[in-house]
Design an enzyme around this catalytic site. Structure first.
Site: not given
Length: 301
Positions: A169, A177, A182, A186, A212
């Protein structure tokens, strides 16, 4: 796994399909030349005939390095060259008007079958990379995760091998984010998973478990060895930074939970154990890993 984006991999697959079509036409022309006793193409009698056919022209000239170094691609080379050598022998015999011995034709036919098997394998592996992988990160998608783990679980139950799984994780990913957007998130996600896959063994698998979170299968690995491997990756991931916002590096750490596939429980329970170990890692302050102790039913550092 091919380290190419979707558009480039689609282009390679299209080129491969055209190369296969050209190979089929070459084979049909070869058989027609032999049966009808027609003049042969002088390219087919050259020492480098395997480079002169249209399939060979694609294979040796127009393929990206990321595909050229792949094992499935490399396996084609020997079979393709050997098949052309045998085809040259058939054409040389046919040119003398002598009958071709059955064992010579069988040798060519067998080499042809082996080549086509290798080509089909490459095509299937490219298609698997295109359609069974998460397009953002390159990890396998969740659809085949349980099937893959259950196959490993059967080997564990038969005492063929051990298998460790881990859930990764990204720490504070929502903050990344929210702080950088975002698009940057990414990039962080994609770069971290790419690093993970680059530092695992060829037969280890990474699945996008959700958001994630990513599930990793480590076949032929006990809990101690799996923990050592994961800890090495965790400590090095993000050094140097994997993503930037302008010139500013974005800090990144990850947490892991590990568990062994247990012959006494189903795959879903093992995933829950790894998930509980991951929760323990988060509770311990993140940027660490925890192992599930099946004997005491508790996570361990």
């Amino acid at each position: 796994m091919f380290k190419l984006d979707e558009a480039k991999l689609q282009a390679v697959l299209k080129q491969l399909h055209q190369a296969i079509y050209n190979h089929e036409r070459w084979h049909n022309d070869l058989i027609r030349t032999i049966i009808c006793q027609q003049p042969h193409d002088h390219h087919d009698m050259a020492k480098d005939a395997h480079r002169r056919c249209r399939f060979g022209q694609w294979y040796y000239n127009d393929v990206p390095t990321e595909v050229r170094d792949h094992q499935a691609f490399l396996a084609i080379r020997t079979e393709h060259k050997h098949m052309h050598q045998l085809a040259t022998q058939l054409l040389a015999t046919a040119a003398t008007k002598a009958a071709i011995a059955p064992h010579d034709y069988d040798a060519f036919a067998n080499a042809l079958d082996r080549l086509r098997l290798e080509i089909q394998t490459l095509s299937r592996e490219i298609e698997e990379s295109l359609y069974n992988h998460d397009p953002l990160t390159g990890a396998l998608n969740r659809i085949g995760m349980l099937t893959s783990l259950r196959a490993l679980h059967e080997l564990v139950k038969r005492q063929v091998q051990q298998c460790c799984i881990a859930i990764m994780d990204l720490d504070h990913f929502k903050v990344i984010n929210d702080s950088y957007g975002h698009a940057v998130g990414d990039k962080v996600l994609s770069a971290s998973v790419r690093y993970l896959m680059d530092h695992l063994r060829p037969y280890d698998k990474v699945f996008r478990y959700g958001g994630e979170e990513f599930l990793i299968s480590l076949p032929s690995t006990d809990l101690k060895a799996g923990h050592t491997m994961i800890e090495r990756i965790r400590e090095e991931l993000g050094k140097p930074p994997l993503a930037f916002h302008g010139s500013k590096p974005i800090p990144l750490t990850v947490s892991f939970g590990l568990a062994m596939l247990d012959p006494e429980v189903n795959v879903e329970e093992t995933i829950r154990r790894a998930d509980k170990a991951l929760y323990a890692a988060k509770s311990a302050g993140r940027n660490c890993s925890r192992k599930w102790d099946a004997v005491n039913s508790t996570p361990l550092a």
